[in-house]
Design a protein around this motif. Structure first.
Motif, mmCIF file in Angstrom:
data_model
loop_
_atom_site.group_PDB
_atom_site.id
_atom_site.type_symbol
_atom_site.label_atom_id
_atom_site.label_comp_id
_atom_site.label_asym_id
_atom_site.label_seq_id
_atom_site.Cartn_x
_atom_site.Cartn_y
_atom_site.Cartn_z
ATOM 1 N N GLN A 150 1.982 0.335 8.014
ATOM 2 C CA GLN A 150 0.679 0.095 7.394
ATOM 3 C C GLN A 150 0.759 0.362 5.906
ATOM 4 O OE1 GLN A 150 -3.271 0.902 9.330
ATOM 5 N NE2 GLN A 150 -1.965 2.288 10.487
ATOM 6 N N GLN A 177 -3.125 6.239 -8.955
ATOM 7 C CA GLN A 177 -3.863 5.005 -8.718
ATOM 8 C C GLN A 177 -3.654 4.006 -9.847
ATOM 9 O OE1 GLN A 177 -7.306 3.570 -9.495
ATOM 10 N NE2 GLN A 177 -6.707 2.121 -7.905
ATOM 11 N N TYR A 200 -1.016 10.502 9.016
ATOM 12 C CA TYR A 200 -1.031 9.542 7.914
ATOM 13 C C TYR A 200 0.375 9.088 7.549
ATOM 14 C CZ TYR A 200 -5.896 9.085 6.743
ATOM 15 O OH TYR A 200 -7.214 8.726 6.773
ATOM 16 N N ASN A 259 0.847 -1.181 0.000
ATOM 17 C CA ASN A 259 0.000 0.000 0.000
ATOM 18 C C ASN A 259 0.890 1.241 0.000
ATOM 19 O OD1 ASN A 259 -2.450 -1.337 0.149
ATOM 20 N ND2 ASN A 259 -2.421 -1.387 2.386
ATOM 21 N N GLY A 263 -1.860 -0.773 -3.782
ATOM 22 C CA GLY A 263 -3.086 -0.031 -3.554
ATOM 23 C C GLY A 263 -2.734 1.333 -2.989
ATOM 24 N N ILE A 264 -3.658 2.281 -3.045
ATOM 25 C CA ILE A 264 -3.343 3.567 -2.455
ATOM 26 C C ILE A 264 -4.300 3.934 -1.327
ATOM 27 C CG2 ILE A 264 -2.400 4.348 -4.673
ATOM 28 C CD1 ILE A 264 -4.596 6.479 -4.635
ATOM 29 N N LEU A 265 -3.693 4.423 -0.262
ATOM 30 C CA LEU A 265 -4.431 4.911 0.895
ATOM 31 C C LEU A 265 -4.496 6.417 0.766
ATOM 32 C CD1 LEU A 265 -2.753 2.670 3.549
ATOM 33 C CD2 LEU A 265 -5.211 3.035 3.433
ATOM 34 N N LEU A 266 -5.696 6.921 0.501
ATOM 35 C CA LEU A 266 -5.832 8.339 0.210
ATOM 36 C C LEU A 266 -6.101 9.157 1.461
ATOM 37 C CD1 LEU A 266 -6.080 10.338 -2.239
ATOM 38 C CD2 LEU A 266 -8.525 10.208 -1.793
ATOM 39 N N CYS A 267 -5.431 10.290 1.565
ATOM 40 C CA CYS A 267 -5.744 11.215 2.649
ATOM 41 C C CYS A 267 -5.882 12.623 2.125
ATOM 42 C CB CYS A 267 -4.661 11.190 3.710
ATOM 43 S SG CYS A 267 -4.994 12.377 5.022
#
Lengths: 332, 332
Positions: free
Chosen positions: B115, B82, B107, B61, B91-95
């Motif tokens: 994470q 993405q 984050y 991630n 995958g991308i964890l967007l903030c």
DNA sequence: CAATGTAATGTAACCGGTTACATAAACACA
DNA sequence: TGTGTTTATGTAACCGGTTACATTACATTG
């Protein structure tokens, strides 16, 4: 990598005591606590979240499937999801699916394989259909919602909203109203079309299907569709677009044809994106509480994840508001 | 939950053989392989990715920090990130940080705590400053880039691009050019301002700082700033806005004042968002390869993560293009 | 004083994969 | 037949936390 065992050694306690100091400090004696915290500080210790997640079988991540992030309305919904998730200690794994079902299923698999705890789908497609036998992973369907959704849903009463727009146009004296639709097969498009017909029927008018043009929610498709409508010998006096992006494309095309909005032709949109009030003329449209869609979605999803009993079969209808601006006027 | 041990039992082999069948099938005998695959099928087994990640200490991630997803340009960059990430199995964890440094650091902590494997920051802020002693987690800074970035960067030559826009306006005979800036403290704003001044200086003009208005990259701020410029006794004949969102707000304000674009006043933007070619008049602006920013960022970040030697100190400059449309015309 | 309770801490199993190493069987070659 | 090599599979340690249960020390009570 400093781990809990190194800290335990430094503080001359067991790993259990370190863990307790960080998670439940009140059951550790003050002296020990200070010693452990000093060791944590000294070692620069940060718990390895992968281990925590693995142990607890909870990632505190949610997958979000969005047809296209480039759509301003979806961007707002995602903002709402992200905000609500963050507030509850969850992160979001975003997937721009471009409507591709393979991609959607692949990302949905992240829930089945425990990379995420649940899924929010912004499109009318169930990525868990293939799943046979196994329990359904937590999911919520928002915005564009399946008719027989196997999960909680959050949507607008699209039919009523489209009816409201149409009634507004009728009240201005428009009888020939063009329609620029969204992608076929979308329940959302179908409902907006039904609302449009409801209004016409209530006014005693029979709909002219030749005035219905296909679109795909992008400005170019609105531009193209408006071109088709204007090329007719009997163009409509108003055009209802199923979203603001297409409405902006349509307005552009109308001006290219040397016509004025709303003097020569009225245009209405749907969604009330930020640009709707800043384009010229500003756009009559349906305002939706986009961020609230996101908040509701997260709230329902976490209810399922924490299996609160009543959560499974909730269906929320969000309020809309007709915003009348400059792009609609009296029929000529 | 079906796990690898259940499958092993079903196929009457050891867990190692099951693992090998799925990861390196060629070192398992065909008969055993078939037996295992049948058991996998029968049990509906999907490996628990949390365990895999935990074991390999890789989440696959990436955290992405974006000042605001509502900005159409950032939305395109995220789309590019993405897409590239997905192609490489990440995958991308967007903030959506809204520029809040606490949120950004929180984050960023997801990388420190494993994470996520790396971080892409779209704003000129280093969320890892506090980190003392420890090794810097993998990070790439894109779009709005720190001057002395401690990591690879991807950006536009904002100064040259702003100079190009300004030279275009000068070539149309404009001498009094208003400027609607982005947030103060942003290197991006500073560079665009420098390019603007470069062009004026090259033309032998002295800049009039009273024509510089603050903005925040949103349409309302452009609307407000344009109002200020128009209220002057000597309003400018052209306005250069540091992004398209503000340009649209400015054009709106100009029309509200009863003036025409470009006949009475020219407007130029920056970014070439989708609406730039669909608003009326269409907007003269700088086109940026937004999606490519995302692709480059992912590529550089994965180079660091897989520590390829040369990766650490790469700084990419992306190409721009001046797109002349209807919103700029000859000075009156 | 013995019995019982309570607070603080330690020990070790556990989560579910991966993989180094051990083992066993089959085969090749002298 | 004996030795070495290859192939297929099993055993168990390991990743880094959490936590049930065990243990110890000390206070309380009859």
């Amino acid at each position: 990598m400093t781990n809990i065992r190194k800290v335990a050694e430094l503080a001359d306690v067991s790993v259990a005591t370190v863990s307790r100091t960080l998670k439940t400090p009140d059951i550790v004696s003050p002296e020990t606590r200070d010693r452990v915290l000093a060791a944590v500080e000294k070692a620069g210790y940060r718990p390895n979240m992968m281990a925590v997640q693995f142990r607890s079988q909870r990632t505190r991540n949610l997958v979000v499937l969005v047809p296209t992030i480039a759509n301003t309305f979806f961007a707002r919904v995602i903002g709402g999801i992200q905000e609500a998730a963050q507030r509850r200690g969850y992160g979001i794994l975003l997937c721009n699916t471009l409507g591709d079902e393979r991609t959607e299923r692949a990302y949905a698999g992240m829930v089945s394989t425990r990379q995420a705890d649940g899924l929010i789908q912004l499109r009318a497609y169930d990525p868990f259909t293939t799943l046979n036998g196994q329990e359904r992973p937590p999911m919520v369907n928002v915005c564009e919602v399946l008719d027989e959704a196997p999960c909680p849903t959050v949507k607008l009463d699209n039919r009523a909203a489209a009816r409201a727009v149409t009634e507004h146009l009728l009240s201005l004296g428009h009888h020939r109203i063009g329609m620029i639709k969204g992608p076929r097969n979308s329940p959302l498009t179908r409902d907006r079309l039904l609302g449009f017909q409801d209004a016409l029927a209530a006014a005693g008018l029979t709909p002219d299907k030749s005035l219905w043009c296909p679109g795909d929610f992008t400005p170019p498709s609105g531009h193209r569709a408006a071109g088709d409508l204007l090329a007719r010998t009997d163009p409509p006096t108003a055009i209802f677009c199923e979203n603001d992006e297409m409405a902006m494309g349509a307005m552009r095309r109308i001006k290219e044809a040397g016509l004025r909005v709303p003097e020569d032709i009225s245009v209405a949109g749907f969604d009330d994106i930020a640009f709707a009030s800043y384009c010229a003329p500003s756009l009559t449209t349906i305002a939706q509480p986009a961020e609230d869609f996101g908040h509701e979605a997260v709230s329902l999803l976490l209810d399922i994840i924490d299996d609160r009993d009543d959560a499974a079969d909730q269906h929320r209808i969000m309020p809309f508001e007709l915003v009348v601006r400059e792009s609609t006027g009296l029929a000529v």
